[in-house]
Every structure is written in structure tokens, then in C-alpha cells.
Scaffold this motif. Sequence first.
Motif, PDB file in Angstrom:
ATOM      1  N   LEU A  91      -5.206  -6.800   3.805  1.00  0.00           N
ATOM      2  CA  LEU A  91      -4.132  -7.112   2.864  1.00  0.00           C
ATOM      3  C   LEU A  91      -4.658  -8.063   1.796  1.00  0.00           C
ATOM      4  CD1 LEU A  91      -1.245  -7.473   5.425  1.00  0.00           C
ATOM      5  CD2 LEU A  91      -1.543  -5.668   3.738  1.00  0.00           C
ATOM      6  N   PRO A  92      -4.342  -7.794   0.532  1.00  0.00           N
ATOM      7  CA  PRO A  92      -4.893  -8.584  -0.573  1.00  0.00           C
ATOM      8  C   PRO A  92      -4.298  -9.992  -0.649  1.00  0.00           C
ATOM      9  CG  PRO A  92      -3.308  -6.992  -1.385  1.00  0.00           C
ATOM     10  CD  PRO A  92      -3.480  -6.702   0.078  1.00  0.00           C
ATOM     11  N   GLU A  93      -4.988 -10.855  -1.391  1.00  0.00           N
ATOM     12  CA  GLU A  93      -4.544 -12.244  -1.539  1.00  0.00           C
ATOM     13  C   GLU A  93      -3.293 -12.384  -2.393  1.00  0.00           C
ATOM     14  OE1 GLU A  93      -7.491 -15.004  -2.760  1.00  0.00           O
ATOM     15  OE2 GLU A  93      -8.974 -14.248  -1.349  1.00  0.00           O
ATOM     16  N   ASP A  94      -3.056 -11.419  -3.287  1.00  0.00           N
ATOM     17  CA  ASP A  94      -1.957 -11.568  -4.249  1.00  0.00           C
ATOM     18  C   ASP A  94      -0.668 -10.868  -3.828  1.00  0.00           C
ATOM     19  OD1 ASP A  94      -2.934  -9.021  -4.527  1.00  0.00           O
ATOM     20  OD2 ASP A  94      -3.077  -9.074  -6.705  1.00  0.00           O
ATOM     21  N   ILE A  95      -0.512 -10.588  -2.545  1.00  0.00           N
ATOM     22  CA  ILE A  95       0.703  -9.924  -2.061  1.00  0.00           C
ATOM     23  C   ILE A  95       1.865 -10.926  -2.089  1.00  0.00           C
ATOM     24  CG2 ILE A  95       0.324 -10.358   0.386  1.00  0.00           C
ATOM     25  CD1 ILE A  95       1.189  -7.319   0.699  1.00  0.00           C
ATOM     26  N   LEU A  96       3.032 -10.471  -2.551  1.00  0.00           N
ATOM     27  CA  LEU A  96       4.168 -11.362  -2.775  1.00  0.00           C
ATOM     28  C   LEU A  96       5.271 -11.266  -1.736  1.00  0.00           C
ATOM     29  CD1 LEU A  96       4.565 -10.915  -6.630  1.00  0.00           C
ATOM     30  CD2 LEU A  96       3.506 -12.814  -5.409  1.00  0.00           C
ATOM     31  N   SER A  97       5.364 -10.149  -1.012  1.00  0.00           N
ATOM     32  CA  SER A  97       6.473  -9.997  -0.065  1.00  0.00           C
ATOM     33  C   SER A  97       6.036  -9.108   1.092  1.00  0.00           C
ATOM     34  CB  SER A  97       7.691  -9.375  -0.759  1.00  0.00           C
ATOM     35  OG  SER A  97       7.503  -7.996  -0.972  1.00  0.00           O
ATOM     36  N   ASN A  98       6.973  -8.875   1.986  1.00  0.00           N
ATOM     37  CA  ASN A  98       6.682  -8.014   3.131  1.00  0.00           C
ATOM     38  C   ASN A  98       7.229  -6.591   2.937  1.00  0.00           C
ATOM     39  OD1 ASN A  98       9.396  -8.505   3.379  1.00  0.00           O
ATOM     40  ND2 ASN A  98       9.321  -9.212   5.501  1.00  0.00           N
ATOM     41  N   LYS A  99       7.458  -6.188   1.687  1.00  0.00           N
ATOM     42  CA  LYS A  99       7.984  -4.848   1.384  1.00  0.00           C
ATOM     43  C   LYS A  99       6.833  -3.853   1.214  1.00  0.00           C
ATOM     44  CE  LYS A  99      12.311  -6.128   0.976  1.00  0.00           C
ATOM     45  NZ  LYS A  99      13.386  -5.675   1.790  1.00  0.00           N
ATOM     46  N   LEU A 100       6.992  -2.678   1.809  1.00  0.00           N
ATOM     47  CA  LEU A 100       5.971  -1.634   1.799  1.00  0.00           C
ATOM     48  C   LEU A 100       6.618  -0.295   1.472  1.00  0.00           C
ATOM     49  CD1 LEU A 100       3.020  -0.697   2.768  1.00  0.00           C
ATOM     50  CD2 LEU A 100       4.135  -0.261   4.948  1.00  0.00           C
ATOM     51  N   MET A 146       2.625  -2.047  -2.369  1.00  0.00           N
ATOM     52  CA  MET A 146       3.100  -3.352  -1.940  1.00  0.00           C
ATOM     53  C   MET A 146       3.448  -4.153  -3.188  1.00  0.00           C
ATOM     54  SD  MET A 146       0.122  -4.037   0.851  1.00  0.00           S
ATOM     55  CE  MET A 146      -1.113  -3.231  -0.155  1.00  0.00           C
ATOM     56  N   ARG A 147       4.298  -5.131  -3.044  1.00  0.00           N
ATOM     57  CA  ARG A 147       4.635  -5.993  -4.182  1.00  0.00           C
ATOM     58  C   ARG A 147       3.544  -7.041  -4.323  1.00  0.00           C
ATOM     59  NH1 ARG A 147      10.857  -5.831  -2.854  1.00  0.00           N
ATOM     60  NH2 ARG A 147      11.252  -3.835  -3.848  1.00  0.00           N
ATOM     61  N   ARG A 148       2.851  -6.964  -5.462  1.00  0.00           N
ATOM     62  CA  ARG A 148       1.723  -7.851  -5.698  1.00  0.00           C
ATOM     63  C   ARG A 148       1.906  -8.597  -7.013  1.00  0.00           C
ATOM     64  NH1 ARG A 148      -3.641  -4.449  -4.787  1.00  0.00           N
ATOM     65  NH2 ARG A 148      -4.511  -6.533  -5.008  1.00  0.00           N
ATOM     66  N   ALA A 149       1.239  -9.732  -7.152  1.00  0.00           N
ATOM     67  CA  ALA A 149       1.283 -10.502  -8.386  1.00  0.00           C
ATOM     68  C   ALA A 149       0.612  -9.692  -9.492  1.00  0.00           C
ATOM     69  CB  ALA A 149       0.573 -11.837  -8.206  1.00  0.00           C
ATOM     70  N   SER A 150       1.133  -9.807 -10.694  1.00  0.00           N
ATOM     71  CA  SER A 150       0.554  -9.054 -11.801  1.00  0.00           C
ATOM     72  C   SER A 150      -0.764  -9.644 -12.262  1.00  0.00           C
ATOM     73  CB  SER A 150       1.533  -8.976 -12.972  1.00  0.00           C
ATOM     74  OG  SER A 150       1.853 -10.280 -13.410  1.00  0.00           O
ATOM     75  N   ALA A 151      -0.941 -10.939 -12.086  1.00  0.00           N
ATOM     76  CA  ALA A 151      -2.208 -11.588 -12.444  1.00  0.00           C
ATOM     77  C   ALA A 151      -2.494 -12.655 -11.396  1.00  0.00           C
ATOM     78  CB  ALA A 151      -2.114 -12.212 -13.829  1.00  0.00           C
ATOM     79  N   HIS A 152      -3.565 -12.473 -10.663  1.00  0.00           N
ATOM     80  CA  HIS A 152      -3.918 -13.405  -9.595  1.00  0.00           C
ATOM     81  C   HIS A 152      -4.794 -14.509 -10.178  1.00  0.00           C
ATOM     82  CE1 HIS A 152      -4.728 -14.922  -5.658  1.00  0.00           C
ATOM     83  NE2 HIS A 152      -6.025 -14.800  -5.837  1.00  0.00           N
ATOM     84  N   THR A 153      -4.201 -15.696 -10.336  1.00  0.00           N
ATOM     85  CA  THR A 153      -4.938 -16.835 -10.869  1.00  0.00           C
ATOM     86  C   THR A 153      -4.533 -18.084 -10.115  1.00  0.00           C
ATOM     87  OG1 THR A 153      -3.248 -17.315 -12.520  1.00  0.00           O
ATOM     88  CG2 THR A 153      -5.034 -15.856 -13.204  1.00  0.00           C
TER      89      THR A 153
END
Length: 133
Positions: free
Chosen positions: A11-20, A115-122
Motif C-alpha cells: 500500500l502506498p504512502e499517500d493513501i488517504l482512506s480505507n475505501k477500495l 484507492m483514494r490517494r493524495a494528488s501530490a505527495h509532499t
Amino acid sequence: KEVSIETTFVLPEDILSNKLNIQATVTHSPVLANNTNAVLYVTALIEETGESITNIVNIGTGIRAKPMNLIPTTALSGLNSRGNHIKITITRKPGIGDDDADTTSITLHNLEVKMRRASAHTSSASKQFSYTS
């Protein structure tokens, strides 16, 4: 005979929720529409916690490259824990249960695990600002 495909990823670092949500473009006997159904059992499993969700998808014959939800948007506990491993398994048991299309095959043209992910991981830069007088 039971047939399965599976994939596992971190699972990536920029995941925002538990929705799949899992989608695929599906073809099932596009020339022969004989009112039979194939059944797919789709499971998403968080390996570290054992939490999983499963969906059963009935697919009629006569379908060519049709987008389908294999698992509609659903919460999966542990999905928003970056670094966990998720395993997606798709199984078909031709001629067993509600699957009466035992002489036809299904083609999954693509598989999208959304998955719901951040649009820009910073990283946050707010600590770089300070007030001086």
C-alpha cells in the motif's frame, strides 16, 4: 476446475482512506449469448491484519469489453495503513454453483485497483516559515 489469478502489492504512502474499488473490462463469450452465467469471486485481503472483503460477480454471455465493478467502493479496515500488503484474488469455479457457463471463458482486459490517494505527495513545509520581528 477452479481457476484463480492474484496479485499482491504494498500500500502506498499517500493513501488517504480505507475505501477500495476494483474494476475491470470484461469479455465473456461475445458471439454466443446463450443466457448462461459465469461467477467470479473477488477478494481483497490485508495480509498483516487478515481483514478482507469479498464480492460475487455474475457475468452473462454475449459481453465484449464491458467495464464492470468487481468490488464496488467499500471500506476495508487496514487499507489506510501504508506499507501493509494487499492481495487481490479473482476466482472462477466453472460448472459449480450458479456458474453454468462451464464451456466458455472470461477475459479480463485490465484490472484497476482504485484507492483514494493524495494528488501530490509532499512533506509539509510550514515549519520553514517563522515570524521574526
